[in-house]
Design an enzyme around this catalytic site. Structure first.
Site, PDB file in Angstrom:
ATOM      1  N   ASP A 203     -30.185  -8.832 -50.567  1.00  0.00           N
ATOM      2  CA  ASP A 203     -30.916  -9.536 -49.268  1.00  0.00           C
ATOM      3  C   ASP A 203     -31.524 -11.560 -50.184  1.00  0.00           C
ATOM      4  O   ASP A 203     -31.508 -11.474 -51.022  1.00  0.00           O
ATOM      5  CB  ASP A 203     -32.244  -8.828 -48.753  1.00  0.00           C
ATOM      6  CG  ASP A 203     -31.618  -9.618 -47.295  1.00  0.00           C
ATOM      7  OD1 ASP A 203     -31.681  -8.407 -46.560  1.00  0.00           O
ATOM      8  OD2 ASP A 203     -31.957 -10.701 -46.696  1.00  0.00           O
TER       9      ASP A 203
ATOM     10  N   ARG B 247     -28.177   4.576 -34.640  1.00  0.00           N
ATOM     11  CA  ARG B 247     -29.005   4.797 -33.392  1.00  0.00           C
ATOM     12  C   ARG B 247     -30.230   4.648 -34.485  1.00  0.00           C
ATOM     13  O   ARG B 247     -30.791   4.572 -34.804  1.00  0.00           O
ATOM     14  CB  ARG B 247     -29.027   5.245 -32.389  1.00  0.00           C
ATOM     15  CG  ARG B 247     -27.740   5.557 -31.240  1.00  0.00           C
ATOM     16  CD  ARG B 247     -28.273   7.348 -31.031  1.00  0.00           C
ATOM     17  NE  ARG B 247     -28.309   8.139 -32.326  1.00  0.00           N
ATOM     18  CZ  ARG B 247     -28.643   9.163 -32.389  1.00  0.00           C
ATOM     19  NH1 ARG B 247     -28.771   9.798 -30.973  1.00  0.00           N
ATOM     20  NH2 ARG B 247     -29.443  10.524 -33.017  1.00  0.00           N
TER      21      ARG B 247
ATOM     22  N   ASN C 190     -19.316   0.570 -28.598  1.00  0.00           N
ATOM     23  CA  ASN C 190     -20.599   0.406 -27.630  1.00  0.00           C
ATOM     24  C   ASN C 190     -20.439  -0.058 -26.032  1.00  0.00           C
ATOM     25  O   ASN C 190     -20.372   0.103 -25.307  1.00  0.00           O
ATOM     26  CB  ASN C 190     -21.106  -1.079 -28.573  1.00  0.00           C
ATOM     27  CG  ASN C 190     -22.033  -0.505 -29.591  1.00  0.00           C
ATOM     28  OD1 ASN C 190     -22.360   0.496 -30.242  1.00  0.00           O
ATOM     29  ND2 ASN C 190     -22.569  -1.467 -30.294  1.00  0.00           N
TER      30      ASN C 190
ATOM     31  N   LEU D 168     -26.998   8.305 -18.599  1.00  0.00           N
ATOM     32  CA  LEU D 168     -26.834   8.402 -17.548  1.00  0.00           C
ATOM     33  C   LEU D 168     -27.994   7.951 -17.254  1.00  0.00           C
ATOM     34  O   LEU D 168     -28.529   7.992 -15.926  1.00  0.00           O
ATOM     35  CB  LEU D 168     -26.432   9.350 -16.826  1.00  0.00           C
ATOM     36  CG  LEU D 168     -24.556   9.486 -16.529  1.00  0.00           C
ATOM     37  CD1 LEU D 168     -24.058  10.032 -16.104  1.00  0.00           C
ATOM     38  CD2 LEU D 168     -23.743   8.280 -16.282  1.00  0.00           C
TER      39      LEU D 168
ATOM     40  N   CYS E 144     -27.969  -4.912 -30.000  1.00  0.00           N
ATOM     41  CA  CYS E 144     -26.152  -4.219 -30.959  1.00  0.00           C
ATOM     42  C   CYS E 144     -25.427  -5.090 -29.474  1.00  0.00           C
ATOM     43  O   CYS E 144     -24.290  -5.294 -28.867  1.00  0.00           O
ATOM     44  CB  CYS E 144     -25.440  -3.010 -31.445  1.00  0.00           C
ATOM     45  SG  CYS E 144     -26.851  -2.966 -32.762  1.00  0.00           S
TER      46      CYS E 144
ATOM     47  N   LYS F 219     -35.875  -0.206 -26.439  1.00  0.00           N
ATOM     48  CA  LYS F 219     -36.148   1.305 -26.139  1.00  0.00           C
ATOM     49  C   LYS F 219     -37.364   1.921 -27.084  1.00  0.00           C
ATOM     50  O   LYS F 219     -37.625   1.215 -28.188  1.00  0.00           O
ATOM     51  CB  LYS F 219     -35.157   1.313 -26.472  1.00  0.00           C
ATOM     52  CG  LYS F 219     -34.275   2.129 -28.008  1.00  0.00           C
ATOM     53  CD  LYS F 219     -33.282   2.576 -28.605  1.00  0.00           C
ATOM     54  CE  LYS F 219     -32.805   2.931 -29.825  1.00  0.00           C
ATOM     55  NZ  LYS F 219     -31.997   3.924 -30.451  1.00  0.00           N
TER      56      LYS F 219
HETATM   57  C1  UGA Z   1     -26.266   1.452 -30.469  1.00  0.00           C
HETATM   58  C2  UGA Z   1     -24.967   2.309 -30.349  1.00  0.00           C
HETATM   59  O1  UGA Z   1     -26.225   3.491 -30.018  1.00  0.00           O
HETATM   60  C3  UGA Z   1     -24.950   3.103 -31.605  1.00  0.00           C
HETATM   61  O2  UGA Z   1     -23.960   3.818 -31.990  1.00  0.00           O
HETATM   62  C4  UGA Z   1     -24.723   1.883 -32.507  1.00  0.00           C
HETATM   63  O3  UGA Z   1     -24.475   2.194 -34.262  1.00  0.00           O
HETATM   64  C5  UGA Z   1     -25.786   0.628 -32.824  1.00  0.00           C
HETATM   65  O4  UGA Z   1     -25.672   0.086 -31.094  1.00  0.00           O
HETATM   66  C6  UGA Z   1     -25.057  -0.543 -32.960  1.00  0.00           C
HETATM   67  O5  UGA Z   1     -24.130  -1.371 -32.677  1.00  0.00           O
HETATM   68  O6  UGA Z   1     -25.539  -0.968 -33.975  1.00  0.00           O
HETATM   69  P1  UGA Z   1     -29.034   1.338 -30.123  1.00  0.00           P
HETATM   70  O7  UGA Z   1     -28.710  -0.452 -30.184  1.00  0.00           O
HETATM   71  O8  UGA Z   1     -29.693   1.348 -30.979  1.00  0.00           O
HETATM   72  O9  UGA Z   1     -27.593   2.072 -30.468  1.00  0.00           O
HETATM   73  O10 UGA Z   1     -29.604   1.119 -29.000  1.00  0.00           O
HETATM   74  P2  UGA Z   1     -29.377   2.827 -28.051  1.00  0.00           P
HETATM   75  O11 UGA Z   1     -29.443   4.316 -28.175  1.00  0.00           O
HETATM   76  O12 UGA Z   1     -27.577   2.581 -27.908  1.00  0.00           O
HETATM   77  O13 UGA Z   1     -30.086   2.063 -26.508  1.00  0.00           O
HETATM   78  C7  UGA Z   1     -29.258   0.785 -25.875  1.00  0.00           C
HETATM   79  C8  UGA Z   1     -29.681   0.126 -24.473  1.00  0.00           C
HETATM   80  O14 UGA Z   1     -29.724   0.842 -23.770  1.00  0.00           O
HETATM   81  C9  UGA Z   1     -31.398   0.751 -24.662  1.00  0.00           C
HETATM   82  O15 UGA Z   1     -32.125  -0.589 -24.170  1.00  0.00           O
HETATM   83  C10 UGA Z   1     -31.749   1.678 -24.231  1.00  0.00           C
HETATM   84  O16 UGA Z   1     -32.751   1.386 -23.256  1.00  0.00           O
HETATM   85  C11 UGA Z   1     -30.648   1.366 -23.074  1.00  0.00           C
HETATM   86  N1  UGA Z   1     -30.043   2.938 -21.882  1.00  0.00           N
HETATM   87  C12 UGA Z   1     -30.021   4.136 -23.586  1.00  0.00           C
HETATM   88  C13 UGA Z   1     -30.065   3.144 -21.212  1.00  0.00           C
HETATM   89  O17 UGA Z   1     -30.844   1.762 -19.890  1.00  0.00           O
HETATM   90  N2  UGA Z   1     -29.696   3.831 -20.765  1.00  0.00           N
HETATM   91  C14 UGA Z   1     -29.736   5.473 -20.783  1.00  0.00           C
HETATM   92  O18 UGA Z   1     -28.851   6.250 -20.262  1.00  0.00           O
HETATM   93  C15 UGA Z   1     -28.962   5.566 -21.960  1.00  0.00           C
END
Ligand code: UGA
Length: 444
Positions: A32, A157, A217, A259, A269, A332
């Site tokens: 890095d 994630r 995504n 959902l 992301c 999250k």
């Molecule tokens: C997301 C993808 O899920 C991963 O597969 C991907 O590798 C990653 O982006 C990336 O591109 O690096 P992440 O950003 O860690 O992962 O978070 P998620 O778990 O996808 O949640 C994203 C957002 O959606 C959070 O703010 C969460 O609170 C929200 N969310 C999730 C909802 O509002 N409702 C849901 O039912 C699920």
């Protein structure tokens, strides 16, 4: 056979990947440009919150299988396989992704490659990037065509990064079909432990591999905005989006995951990826294909506004001087990441409307304070809520889900709660004397 691996970038993605590769038995060097980060990692400390990562990291720093450096030359001399795990943030003032960090890795490492090398990109990039980088690499690497580049998108994630790295649900490898080289063979060697467990292994062309990632995504973002759009209709019609999501989720074709109606998606992301995807589609002349993602983004951003308006309404029309306890700042749970966090965005908006906002988050307060130094940060749920006119749950940490409503009612000024993530058992709060407001539910 253990490979000698260099991972460029030691953020959420790169640091986890480096530690994960060491856990699989490889010899790894993480690189890095940020020397403060490298100093921490060398001591076995993770510069961010990611459950379980510290243990894996320390184990392999101690065993000597995992090292860190700021010196790209040291990495180039050591490794045969290179991963790119640097960020591709949204460009200032436009939708497109900023490719400068990915480009810098190629420009730095390319001229140092004097023996055959395979570079696998993991960063999320606009379709077409890998082909461009592969060509550039051949031009600038002293070893010429023996410097080969493939794409290996990452689906981890935050919060589950170690598990997702060690036990991914699929592996995708993009190679140039005209010039496949050793990329598949090297990827099979790096991921041998996963292939033994029959992890699906998809070898495809470069463009498809890049699009797999952004499409995944975009689909997840669309699913969240779909349920949040339905939540708006539920709010207007007196229906309950949680019961609705349960009911449609039993259909296997739909599925209940993602959902969860509420404050919507944030993080480093989903928001920037759908925007970069739209920008790239525009460049390719197919912007109409992704116009719906603009609406996905709009629905998502409306959730934040909705919660601020709901808060204003339930406290009687003005937030001026109103004490609001905001529980949650991370985008999250299980993360200290506040990039594009709906929780922090709403806390900031309430503050700008004159509310006295007190924020508590189990892990994200330092990052949150760096973005919003003018907010007040409390050291506990109780401290944030003492005397509050309104409590808002903005991130669904387990710690908030297990609050005893009766005990908290005794601390606050007014027992009013907005459940911005539909993560509480509404009836328990109502029974304990609270005014409860959910998302897309009767009371919301
Ligand atoms: C997301 C993808 O899920 C991963 O597969 C991907 O590798 C990653 O982006 C990336 O591109 O690096 P992440 O950003 O860690 O992962 O978070 P998620 O778990 O996808 O949640 C994203 C957002 O959606 C959070 O703010 C969460 O609170 C929200 N969310 C999730 C909802 O509002 N409702 C849901 O039912 C699920």
């Amino acid at each position: 056979m253990p490979e000698r691996i260099a991972v460029f970038g030691t953020g959420y993605l790169g640091a986890t990947h480096a530690a994960g590769m060491a856990e699989l038995g490889h010899e790894v060097i993480g690189v890095d440009i940020d020397s403060a980060k490298i100093d921490l990692l060398r001591r076995g400390e993770v510069p961010f919150y990611e459950p379980g990562l510290g243990d894996v990291l320390r184990r392999h720093v101690d065993s000597g299988r995992l090292r860190f450096t700021t010196d790209a030359r040291e990495a180039a001399e050591f490794a045969d396989v290179f991963f790119i795990g640097v960020g591709t943030p949204q460009k200032e003032g436009e939708y497109a992704a900023d490719m400068r960090y990915v480009d810098d890795v190629i420009e730095t490492v390319g001229p140092l490659l004097t023996r055959p090398a395979v570079i696998l990109g993991k960063s999320t990039v606009p379709v077409g990037t890998a082909a461009r980088l592969a060509e550039r690499l051949r031009e600038i690497a002293p070893v010429g065509a023996d410097a080969q580049l493939g794409w290996n998108p990452e689906f981890l994630r935050e919060g589950f990064a170690v598990e997702d790295t060690l036990r991914p649900d699929r592996l995708v490898i993009g190679v140039d079909p005209e010039n496949p080289g050793r990329i598949e063979e090297v990827a099979r060697s790096v991921y041998a432990a996963m292939l033994e467990r029959n992890t699906p292994f998809i070898v495809t062309d470069l463009a498809t591999s890049e699009l797999v990632k952004v499409s995944a995504n975009a689909f997840l973002a669309t699913k969240i905005s779909f349920i949040n759009a339905i939540a708006e209709v539920c709010e207007a019609s007196g229906a309950d989006v949680t019961a609705l999501a349960d009911a449609i989720g039993y259909d296997e074709r739909i599925g209940r995951k993602f959902l969860g109606a509420g404050l919507g998606f944030g993080g480093g992301c989903l928001p920037k990826d759908i925007r970069a995807f739209m920008a790239r589609a525009g460049e390719l002349g197919v912007d109409q294909a992704l116009t719906f993602l603009r609406e996905v983004d709009n629905v998502n951003m409306r959730r934040r506004k909705h919660v601020v308006e709901l808060a204003t309404r339930v406290v009687g029309g003005s937030l001026s001087g109103i004490h609001v306890a905001v529980l949650g700042a991370a985008f999250k749970p299980q993360s200290d990441d506040v990039r594009d966090s709906p929780a922090l965005d709403v806390a900031g908006s309430l503050h700008l409307r004159g509310a006295d906002v007190r924020v508590y988050d189990p892990e994200a307060m330092r990052n949150a304070a760096a973005v919003w130094p003018t907010l007040t940060f409390a050291q506990s749920i109780e401290e944030a809520c003492a005397g509050a006119d309104l409590v808002l749950v903005a991130t669904e940490w387990a710690q908030f889900r297990s609050i005893d409503p009766a005990a908290l009612a005794a601390t606050v000024g007014q027992p009013r709660i907005i459940d911005g993530r539909n993560c509480l058992v509404a009836q328990d709060w109502i029974d304990a004397g609270w005014e409860y407001y959910g998302m897309g539910r009767h009371s919301g």
